[in-house]
Write a protein that holds these residues in place. Sequence first.
Motif, PDB file in Angstrom:
ATOM      1  N   TYR A 123      -2.599  -0.495  -8.048  1.00 56.28           N
ATOM      2  CA  TYR A 123      -1.202  -0.617  -8.476  1.00 56.28           C
ATOM      3  C   TYR A 123      -1.127  -1.439  -9.764  1.00 56.28           C
ATOM      4  CZ  TYR A 123       0.910   1.347  -4.250  1.00 56.28           C
ATOM      5  OH  TYR A 123       1.323   2.194  -3.252  1.00 56.28           O
ATOM      6  N   TYR A 148       0.822  -1.206   0.000  1.00 51.92           N
ATOM      7  CA  TYR A 148       0.000   0.000   0.000  1.00 51.92           C
ATOM      8  C   TYR A 148       0.859   1.261   0.000  1.00 51.92           C
ATOM      9  CZ  TYR A 148      -3.319   3.552   1.470  1.00 51.92           C
ATOM     10  OH  TYR A 148      -4.074   4.705   1.529  1.00 51.92           O
ATOM     11  N   LEU A 180       2.190   2.705  -8.521  1.00 53.79           N
ATOM     12  CA  LEU A 180       0.894   3.308  -8.216  1.00 53.79           C
ATOM     13  C   LEU A 180       0.240   3.882  -9.477  1.00 53.79           C
ATOM     14  CD1 LEU A 180      -1.165   4.128  -6.026  1.00 53.79           C
ATOM     15  CD2 LEU A 180       0.117   6.271  -5.768  1.00 53.79           C
ATOM     16  N   HIS A 227      -3.566   4.875  -9.240  1.00 54.36           N
ATOM     17  CA  HIS A 227      -4.600   5.811  -8.817  1.00 54.36           C
ATOM     18  C   HIS A 227      -4.914   5.590  -7.340  1.00 54.36           C
ATOM     19  CE1 HIS A 227      -8.282   8.239  -8.897  1.00 54.36           C
ATOM     20  NE2 HIS A 227      -7.898   8.681 -10.102  1.00 54.36           N
ATOM     21  N   THR A 228      -5.339   6.673  -6.672  1.00 53.97           N
ATOM     22  CA  THR A 228      -5.758   6.622  -5.271  1.00 53.97           C
ATOM     23  C   THR A 228      -7.144   7.236  -5.150  1.00 53.97           C
ATOM     24  OG1 THR A 228      -3.483   6.808  -4.470  1.00 53.97           O
ATOM     25  CG2 THR A 228      -5.230   7.338  -2.908  1.00 53.97           C
ATOM     26  N   ARG A 287      -6.179   1.986  -3.292  1.00 50.19           N
ATOM     27  CA  ARG A 287      -5.089   2.308  -4.204  1.00 50.19           C
ATOM     28  C   ARG A 287      -4.972   1.191  -5.233  1.00 50.19           C
ATOM     29  NH1 ARG A 287       0.042   4.981  -0.855  1.00 50.19           N
ATOM     30  NH2 ARG A 287      -1.023   6.967  -0.389  1.00 50.19           N
TER      31      ARG A 287
END
Length: 569
Positions: free
Chosen positions: A563, A537, A546, A548-549, A561
């Motif tokens: 990945y 994370y 990564l 998007h969050t 999140r």
Amino acid sequence: MTSLALVRPTERPAQPIRRQRRVRLPRIGERGALTIVSVVFYVTLGAVLVFHYDSVMGDALARVSDGHAVLFSRDPKLAAVGFVWTPLPVLLMLPLMPLKFLWPALTARGFLANIESGIAMAVAVGLLATMLREWGVRRAPRLMLVAAFALHPMIILYGANGMTEALFILCMLAVVRRLTNWMTTGATWQLAMSGVFLALAYLARYEAIVGALACVVVVLMVSFTRASGAWGERRSVAVADCLIVGLPPAMAFIGWSVTSWAIVGSPFEQFTSNYGNSAQLAAFANGMPLSARRDPIKFLIRQVTALEPLILLLLVLIACYAVARWTPRVLAILAGTGSVLAVQLLLFATGHTFQWLRFKIFVVPMTVLLVGCLLSARVRREPDEVLLAPKNGWWMIARAASSIALVAVVCGPPLLTATKAMTSPELSREEAQHLPGALSAKHDPKYVTGTALGQFSSDRQVAAYIDNLAAPDGSVLVDYAVGFGVVVSAQHPRRFIIDRDRDFQAALADPASFHVRYILVTSGYQDAVSRAYPTLYSDGANIATLVHTWPDSRSRGIIFRLYHVKPLT
């Protein structure tokens, strides 16, 4: 010669006028009318909660997602129903699950659970009316008692919000009815039906096993005292009756445990699983109100008396009634409803369950049934022959007035006290978070943070984002325990590899080799992905980057999140 009258060939004798038969619609009766009105009321209120206020209970949506995984996951199978919770609520949804293609909100918003709870609670209302009529309760106080049950704030909410309390109450009311009919008529089939409903109750909620044990004890006492003959003959009759009522729930208990053991390796996932009640209690025990941790007994009394303020006085009256005018009906009521309430109180007092107000909901049907028992007429061996008092005008008016007054005094105050308790963050954390009326209240941070309305909005945002990706089936890895709201909202659920799939563990151990492109991980929850990759994370664990969050959903403490898995080099 006698002349004969000639009849013209064209003349015919007058035909009798045939009356047209009127098409008579079947009479729905009191029970049918109450059930239909209640279904419309509860389901409509459920639609308002879900679509207007976005009030979606997590457990309700989770059960819809379990049924969705059985039919529409990447690896569809009946075992995907899950073994942490009971299967009956999910199995009842399966026939309606394909309707999601006509109305996606049935599953995406979990509204299918609201329909199920509304129908179950409505049938319970009709069943309660039938029970009171069979007991000889007059129409005016009977309808008041039914209204006191159907319009109780807790009953309204849990008939509309999709939780399993409605189905559980329905099953246990059916148990009480069949058990009391057996006590009245001695019909063995009534006893057998009570055992069947106990089995269904266990498959709806695990607490029913205590109700089954209590019913077996009551049947043993009643059957032994009622049987004739020597001590050995009476014992044999009592044991046979206990087997009739006890075998169905015992088989449900054994069958579900053995099935769980054979498929997931544990007979009691509720206690051994990382997602079961024991694990959740250990993780969130500090979230209980300070008053509940310091003095749990006092806290329980406050909750129970808030739902039914006069329950203690009623128990005293029913004890006097049982002594003065003995009837085993009281035992059936206490075994079918009181035992479930008692075990919930005991579990919380000993620290084995949460402080949720809904765990005390059985005080409502128990109170209504006990009042109905006080107002019931004496019934002979034939259930239809009710011995009523002589039809003296003044006497009947006085009796009706006293009955209505008793119902009003006992069942009226909960409309105010229960509503106040349900909007209290201290006494009722779940309800206060999900009730729209609680939005204007000043929440105390010691008890509750904010509101749970719209808590799955970010799940739907994640699902929409993944739907727009050019991702093939089986390319997004997620633990279903935290991502069920995402998967059930997605238009392409087969893109996800979830822990219900048989190759989940292998894909989790080596995502790149199994052509996993994306991993969805969350904060605030130790799911399978977080346990396998503790730093995923925060930094991608050197296996992913990564993408998007998404922001925190209200009151859930979860940040999603996404990945992208690094390809093999």
